[in-house]
Design a protein around this motif. Structure first.
Motif, PDB file in Angstrom:
ATOM      1  N   GLU A  88       0.840  -1.205   0.000  1.00  0.00           N
ATOM      2  CA  GLU A  88       0.000   0.000   0.000  1.00  0.00           C
ATOM      3  C   GLU A  88       0.871   1.250   0.000  1.00  0.00           C
ATOM      4  O   GLU A  88       0.581   2.226  -0.693  1.00  0.00           O
ATOM      5  CB  GLU A  88      -0.932   0.007   1.212  1.00  0.00           C
ATOM      6  CG  GLU A  88      -2.068  -0.977   1.124  1.00  0.00           C
ATOM      7  CD  GLU A  88      -2.884  -1.066   2.408  1.00  0.00           C
ATOM      8  OE1 GLU A  88      -2.683  -0.252   3.331  1.00  0.00           O
ATOM      9  OE2 GLU A  88      -3.735  -1.979   2.479  1.00  0.00           O
ATOM     10  N   THR A  89       1.939   1.223   0.764  1.00  0.00           N
ATOM     11  CA  THR A  89       2.862   2.358   0.809  1.00  0.00           C
ATOM     12  C   THR A  89       3.510   2.565  -0.562  1.00  0.00           C
ATOM     13  O   THR A  89       3.614   3.687  -1.045  1.00  0.00           O
ATOM     14  CB  THR A  89       3.946   2.141   1.884  1.00  0.00           C
ATOM     15  OG1 THR A  89       3.306   2.000   3.145  1.00  0.00           O
ATOM     16  CG2 THR A  89       4.929   3.286   1.926  1.00  0.00           C
ATOM     17  N   ALA A  91       2.323   1.675  -3.445  1.00  0.00           N
ATOM     18  CA  ALA A  91       1.309   2.101  -4.411  1.00  0.00           C
ATOM     19  C   ALA A  91       1.042   3.602  -4.313  1.00  0.00           C
ATOM     20  O   ALA A  91       0.665   4.231  -5.306  1.00  0.00           O
ATOM     21  CB  ALA A  91       0.018   1.325  -4.201  1.00  0.00           C
ATOM     22  N   SER A  92       1.263   4.167  -3.148  1.00  0.00           N
ATOM     23  CA  SER A  92       0.996   5.597  -2.972  1.00  0.00           C
ATOM     24  C   SER A  92       2.172   6.469  -3.431  1.00  0.00           C
ATOM     25  O   SER A  92       2.042   7.680  -3.497  1.00  0.00           O
ATOM     26  CB  SER A  92       0.676   5.896  -1.507  1.00  0.00           C
ATOM     27  OG  SER A  92       1.832   5.713  -0.701  1.00  0.00           O
ATOM     28  N   ARG A  93       3.291   5.864  -3.764  1.00  0.00           N
ATOM     29  CA  ARG A  93       4.476   6.619  -4.187  1.00  0.00           C
ATOM     30  C   ARG A  93       4.515   6.697  -5.710  1.00  0.00           C
ATOM     31  O   ARG A  93       4.033   5.805  -6.408  1.00  0.00           O
ATOM     32  CB  ARG A  93       5.744   5.925  -3.695  1.00  0.00           C
ATOM     33  CG  ARG A  93       5.810   5.855  -2.177  1.00  0.00           C
ATOM     34  CD  ARG A  93       7.030   5.164  -1.716  1.00  0.00           C
ATOM     35  NE  ARG A  93       8.156   6.083  -1.881  1.00  0.00           N
ATOM     36  CZ  ARG A  93       9.406   5.763  -1.708  1.00  0.00           C
ATOM     37  NH1 ARG A  93       9.728   4.544  -1.377  1.00  0.00           N
ATOM     38  NH2 ARG A  93      10.361   6.639  -1.870  1.00  0.00           N
TER      39      ARG A  93
END
Length: 171
Positions: A88-89, A91-93
């Motif tokens: 998830e981390t 994917a947010s970058r």
């Protein structure tokens, strides 16, 4: 020609591997993960024996195997949780900042090791350490969150840092 006596772990494997695999499959809902963790359970027993802790005769072998396997299941779920949070981390970058697959694997492994290390701390020491390291809170702020004195927070932080140093991880 005399027959060598069977190894206690080999006997345990022969008699209970099928049962353990089925038990794990029910818990995990996946035959492949169950097979891996069943093997890991017996590998854990062999590793303990190699460290000088031979397997004593078991009155309830299935209960013993289930206890060892349950610990491995908890570790498996913890690893999946860490992996999910990591993905998830990522994917947010922005894609340009994404680590390579090799770096991702190394980072995930380090996160799992750190998670296991922190799980061995007492809960308040773990919370204090995470609040200081991740949230950047002062000891006074941490004390307020935990409902303890600032002196106790210092003690928790010392415990956590010593634990990290003893395990080879420096905070």
């Amino acid at each position: 020609m005399p027959v060598a006596p069977a190894h206690p772990i080999a006997d345990l494997y022969t008699e209970h591997h099928g049962w353990l695999h089925a038990w794990l499959r029910k818990k995990l809902g996946c035959s492949n993960h169950a097979a891996d963790l069943a093997q890991d359970t017996f590998l854990r027993l062999l590793t303990q024996e190699q460290r000088g802790r031979p397997l004593e005769p078991l009155r309830q072998p299935r209960a013993y195997l289930a206890t060892v396997a349950h610990g491995l299941v908890v570790n498996h779920w913890r690893r999946l949780e860490i992996e999910r949070a990591w993905l998830e981390t990522l994917a947010s970058r922005p894609e340009s900042l994404a680590p390579s697959p090799e770096e991702r694997s190394l980072l995930l492994e380090a996160l799992c090791e750190l998670g296991a290390l922190l799980d061995r701390l007492n809960p308040k020491a773990r919370s204090a350490f995470l609040m200081a390291q991740l949230d950047g809170l002062s000891y006074i702020e941490i004390a307020g969150h935990l409902g303890v004195s600032e002196r106790m927070v210092k003690k928790y932080m010392a415990q956590a840092m010593l634990h990290c140093l003893q395990s080879g991880l420096a905070p």
